[in-house]
Enzyme design. Structure first.
Site, short mmCIF file in Angstrom:
data_model
loop_
_atom_site.label_atom_id
_atom_site.label_comp_id
_atom_site.label_asym_id
_atom_site.label_seq_id
_atom_site.Cartn_x
_atom_site.Cartn_y
_atom_site.Cartn_z
N HIS A 133 37.18 32.17 43.56
CA HIS A 133 36.57 33.19 44.41
C HIS A 133 35.10 32.88 44.62
O HIS A 133 34.46 32.24 43.80
CB HIS A 133 36.75 34.61 43.84
CG HIS A 133 36.05 34.92 42.54
ND1 HIS A 133 36.28 34.25 41.36
CD2 HIS A 133 35.13 35.87 42.24
CE1 HIS A 133 35.55 34.78 40.39
NE2 HIS A 133 34.83 35.76 40.90
N GLU A 167 33.56 30.88 36.40
CA GLU A 167 33.98 31.76 35.30
C GLU A 167 35.13 31.16 34.48
O GLU A 167 35.31 31.50 33.32
CB GLU A 167 34.41 33.13 35.85
CG GLU A 167 33.27 33.97 36.36
CD GLU A 167 33.72 35.34 36.84
OE1 GLU A 167 32.87 36.22 36.98
OE2 GLU A 167 34.94 35.54 37.07
N HIS A 197 39.25 39.18 35.90
CA HIS A 197 38.68 40.50 35.55
C HIS A 197 38.05 41.17 36.77
O HIS A 197 37.00 41.82 36.68
CB HIS A 197 37.71 40.38 34.38
CG HIS A 197 36.50 39.52 34.61
ND1 HIS A 197 35.93 38.76 33.61
CD2 HIS A 197 35.74 39.30 35.71
CE1 HIS A 197 34.87 38.12 34.10
NE2 HIS A 197 34.74 38.44 35.37
N HIS A 242 27.92 41.07 33.74
CA HIS A 242 27.49 40.97 35.13
C HIS A 242 26.21 41.77 35.32
O HIS A 242 26.17 42.77 36.04
CB HIS A 242 28.59 41.47 36.06
CG HIS A 242 29.90 40.75 35.92
ND1 HIS A 242 30.76 40.93 34.86
CD2 HIS A 242 30.49 39.82 36.71
CE1 HIS A 242 31.83 40.17 35.01
NE2 HIS A 242 31.69 39.48 36.11
FE LIG Z 1 33.19 38.17 36.80
#
Ligand SMILES: [Fe+2]
Length: 312
Positions: free
Chosen positions: A193, A240, A12, A59
């Site tokens: 990431h 995540e 996302h 977030h």
């Molecule tokens: Fe995220």
């Protein structure tokens, strides 16, 4: 009864949303990413779910660090796009399904998963970017959405096993809902990431591809993966991916992988995407097979593993 017919996992990455909003999807850099979702949009258009459950993380948009629920179920009638610093994304307001959401909350909480019930919430890129990737950019989203926000931003996040078992409980809840609804569940976030610190920019394609393989064939192996392994192999934000296990737990043990896409990078993130269908859907739906079921089968036949696009 309602039933979960398929699961979708997708990164996302916020920059993907910005590329859509700024009409940059045709640029060579972004074309590489968006082309990988063309067949997915086709699959979704033919599958036509009645409801989508989208597992994502907030977030610091709806929840500040002052309060971060581990699992928060959106039970509202609608969820506006959040302002993440540049104004709300120009995407439709997400319509909820309060009746099914309340049913899931009751069933799952009585199964001893302590969900937070949220009756007012804005949703950020964590939810809206995968919606764009699978549904395109319509004026209205084609189905109601039940958001399930998972804490992966403040230590400690839930374990992969807990997420997987929550998926099991959600499936049980959906299957005890009397209305005949086709439900697709999304797991979002990842893949590898890291956005800050000495390892910022980390991408581990070998880990990501093995994760995708195991998501299809051996998800229970993934449920035993500790947080530290996610962080070491996939970077701090790679955690995540535990959210994908909520999706996987809601599916059959054996599933058909009908599509996969992986490419690097998008912004500073590896983009991974997979579509898994429940095998017994045809049998289970047998007597009550809907008109759209044959179309789903044909879509599955067209979109095969041969369509896998490998990252460099
Ligand atoms: Fe995220």
């Amino acid at each position: 009864m309602a039933r979960i017919i398929a699961g979708v996992a997708s990164s996302h990455v916020p920059a993907i949303g910005a590329a859509i909003d700024n009409k940059q999807t045709g640029e060579p850099y972004w074309q590489r990413v968006f082309s990988g979702f063309e067949k997915s949009k086709q699959w979704m258009a033919e599958t036509k779910p009645d409801v989508a459950i989208v597992v994502y993380n907030d977030h610091a948009s709806a929840f500040s660090v002052e309060f971060v629920p581990t699992f928060a179920l959106g039970c509202a009638g609608e969820f506006p796009p959040a302002d993440e610093g540049w104004g709300p994304r120009p995407v439709p307001v997400v319509k909820g399904h309060p009746e099914l959401a309340a049913h899931i909350a009751q069933s799952v909480i009585l199964d001893e998963f302590d969900l937070t019930i949220v009756n007012k919430m804005e949703v950020d890129h964590g939810l809206t970017v995968p919606m764009n990737l699978l549904f395109g950019s319509p004026k209205e989203w084609p189905c109601p959405v039940i958001p399930l926000a998972v804490n992966v931003v403040l230590y400690p996040p839930p374990t992969g096993h807990r997420c997987y078992m929550l998926g099991r409980a959600i499936r049980k809840a959906v299957e005890s809902y009397p209305e005949d609804l086709k439900v697709v569940i999304f797991g979002t976030g990842g893949m590898s990431h890291q956005i800050s610190g000495p390892r910022a920019g980390l991408i581990n394609s070998k880990f990501d591809k093995a994760y995708l393989d195991n998501l299809t064939k051996d998800p229970k192996k993934l449920t035993r993966m500790p947080h530290l392994e996610y962080m070491r192999e996939a970077g701090a934000e790679g955690i995540e991916m535990v959210m994908w296990l909520v999706m996987r737990g809601a599916l059959d043990d054996k599933v058909d992988e009908v599509y996969r896409f992986y490419t690097v990078p998008a912004s500073n993130t590896a983009v991974g995407h997979i579509i898994l269908e429940n095998r017994k859907r045809g049998k289970a739906a047998g007597k009550r097979r809907t008109k759209s079921a044959p179309r789903i089968k044909r879509a599955a036949a067209r979109v095969t593993n041969r369509d896998v696009v490998r990252g460099k």
